[in-house]
Design a protein around this motif. Structure first.
Motif, mmCIF file in Angstrom:
data_model
loop_
_atom_site.group_PDB
_atom_site.id
_atom_site.type_symbol
_atom_site.label_atom_id
_atom_site.label_comp_id
_atom_site.label_asym_id
_atom_site.label_seq_id
_atom_site.Cartn_x
_atom_site.Cartn_y
_atom_site.Cartn_z
ATOM 1 N N GLY A 38 -6.633 -0.933 -1.771
ATOM 2 C CA GLY A 38 -5.453 -0.568 -2.545
ATOM 3 C C GLY A 38 -4.149 -1.085 -1.981
ATOM 4 O O GLY A 38 -3.077 -0.622 -2.365
ATOM 5 N N VAL A 39 -4.217 -2.029 -1.055
ATOM 6 C CA VAL A 39 -3.003 -2.652 -0.537
ATOM 7 C C VAL A 39 -2.739 -3.903 -1.367
ATOM 8 O O VAL A 39 -3.603 -4.776 -1.478
ATOM 9 N N CYS A 40 -1.556 -3.982 -1.937
ATOM 10 C CA CYS A 40 -1.220 -5.068 -2.850
ATOM 11 C C CYS A 40 -0.222 -6.019 -2.195
ATOM 12 O O CYS A 40 0.641 -5.589 -1.444
ATOM 13 N N GLU A 41 -0.357 -7.292 -2.491
ATOM 14 C CA GLU A 41 0.510 -8.304 -1.892
ATOM 15 C C GLU A 41 1.884 -8.357 -2.536
ATOM 16 O O GLU A 41 2.862 -8.702 -1.873
ATOM 17 N N ASP A 42 1.976 -8.043 -3.817
ATOM 18 C CA ASP A 42 3.219 -8.239 -4.549
ATOM 19 C C ASP A 42 3.467 -7.089 -5.512
ATOM 20 O O ASP A 42 2.540 -6.391 -5.921
ATOM 21 N N ILE A 43 4.741 -6.958 -5.882
ATOM 22 C CA ILE A 43 5.087 -6.112 -7.021
ATOM 23 C C ILE A 43 5.806 -6.990 -8.033
ATOM 24 O O ILE A 43 6.510 -7.928 -7.672
ATOM 25 N N ASN A 44 5.566 -6.682 -9.302
ATOM 26 C CA ASN A 44 6.142 -7.445 -10.404
ATOM 27 C C ASN A 44 6.942 -6.484 -11.270
ATOM 28 O O ASN A 44 6.392 -5.552 -11.847
ATOM 29 N N PHE A 45 8.267 -6.695 -11.313
ATOM 30 C CA PHE A 45 9.131 -5.938 -12.201
ATOM 31 C C PHE A 45 9.038 -6.575 -13.588
ATOM 32 O O PHE A 45 9.103 -7.794 -13.712
ATOM 33 N N TYR A 46 8.951 -5.743 -14.628
ATOM 34 C CA TYR A 46 8.752 -6.243 -15.986
ATOM 35 C C TYR A 46 9.564 -5.389 -16.961
ATOM 36 O O TYR A 46 9.550 -4.152 -16.878
ATOM 37 N N ALA A 47 10.245 -6.041 -17.884
ATOM 38 C CA ALA A 47 10.904 -5.339 -18.992
ATOM 39 C C ALA A 47 10.763 -6.192 -20.241
ATOM 40 O O ALA A 47 10.997 -7.400 -20.208
ATOM 41 N N GLY A 48 10.350 -5.543 -21.319
ATOM 42 C CA GLY A 48 10.227 -6.213 -22.606
ATOM 43 C C GLY A 48 11.214 -5.630 -23.599
ATOM 44 O O GLY A 48 11.520 -4.437 -23.552
ATOM 45 N N PHE A 49 11.717 -6.462 -24.484
ATOM 46 C CA PHE A 49 12.739 -6.061 -25.449
ATOM 47 C C PHE A 49 12.195 -6.332 -26.845
ATOM 48 O O PHE A 49 12.380 -7.411 -27.404
ATOM 49 N N SER A 50 11.532 -5.324 -27.427
ATOM 50 C CA SER A 50 10.815 -5.510 -28.685
ATOM 51 C C SER A 50 11.733 -5.711 -29.883
ATOM 52 O O SER A 50 11.303 -6.247 -30.887
ATOM 53 N N GLY A 55 0.817 -1.210 0.000
ATOM 54 C CA GLY A 55 0.000 0.000 0.000
ATOM 55 C C GLY A 55 0.850 1.259 0.000
ATOM 56 O O GLY A 55 0.338 2.364 -0.165
ATOM 57 N N ALA A 56 2.149 1.113 0.175
ATOM 58 C CA ALA A 56 3.070 2.247 0.265
ATOM 59 C C ALA A 56 3.663 2.568 -1.105
ATOM 60 O O ALA A 56 4.878 2.556 -1.293
ATOM 61 N N VAL A 57 2.799 2.871 -2.046
ATOM 62 C CA VAL A 57 3.229 3.084 -3.432
ATOM 63 C C VAL A 57 4.235 4.225 -3.537
ATOM 64 O O VAL A 57 5.243 4.114 -4.240
ATOM 65 N N ASP A 58 3.989 5.326 -2.821
ATOM 66 C CA ASP A 58 4.903 6.463 -2.908
ATOM 67 C C ASP A 58 6.279 6.138 -2.337
ATOM 68 O O ASP A 58 7.290 6.633 -2.825
ATOM 69 N N THR A 59 6.334 5.287 -1.336
ATOM 70 C CA THR A 59 7.619 4.868 -0.773
ATOM 71 C C THR A 59 8.356 3.965 -1.754
ATOM 72 O O THR A 59 9.574 4.100 -1.942
#
Length: 160
Positions: A81-93, A34-38
């Motif tokens: 709005g409290v989320c359990e996880d964050i998912n880092f994602y990068a795509g290489f088109s 829930g601490a998106v700004d942090t």
């Protein structure tokens, strides 16, 4: 003898406490989904980053580090709005490595899940669980791991 028993009991109790409780007792900041700004502030210590919203209404962060654009998806969010996880994602088109190369990455690397998406582009992802919170230092270390993953994956797939 009673003093030694009490000391042992306190030691065992501290070992049994979850790390988030120990961190709170030590006065460290605990960051949950829930601490998106942090999370954004930590991302900004590692490069450009801005807060966004995903199409489903959940928060998101777009950023750039290691000469690579990436996105952080906040997932498994509740109605507050409290989320359990964050998912880092990068795509290489512009990179289309072989399936063998992607399999080699997944077999030989501990962090970062790679795959070829529906447009035959290379993708790398990494998840961090925030369900019960992590310290700021722990999350910062996660960003350092992500930066290493991005750098090594770019090299692995020959992305320039």
């Amino acid at each position: 003898m009673q003093h030694k028993m009490a000391s042992v009991a306190l030691l065992l109790a501290s070992i049994a406490l979850p790390s988030s409780v120990q961190a709170q007792a030590a006065g460290e900041q605990i960051i949950d989904g829930g601490a998106v700004d942090t999370v954004l502030a930590i991302a900004q210590r590692h490069g450009d980053a801005t807060r966004e919203h995903q199409m489903n209404g959940n928060p998101g962060i777009s950023g750039r580090m290691a000469d690579t654009d990436y996105y952080i998806y906040f997932v498994n969010c509740d109605s507050e709005g409290v989320c359990e996880d964050i998912n880092f994602y990068a795509g290489f088109s512009e990179s289309q490595p072989t399936l063998e190369s992607i399999n080699e990455w997944n077999r030989d690397r501990r962090f970062g899940k790679a795959y070829i998406d529906y447009e035959d582009d290379a993708v790398i992802e990494m998840d961090i669980n925030l369900e019960y919170g992590v310290t700021a230092d722990n999350l910062d270390a996660g960003f350092l791991v992500w930066e290493t993953v991005l750098t090594e994956f770019r090299t692995h797939i020959g992305y320039e």
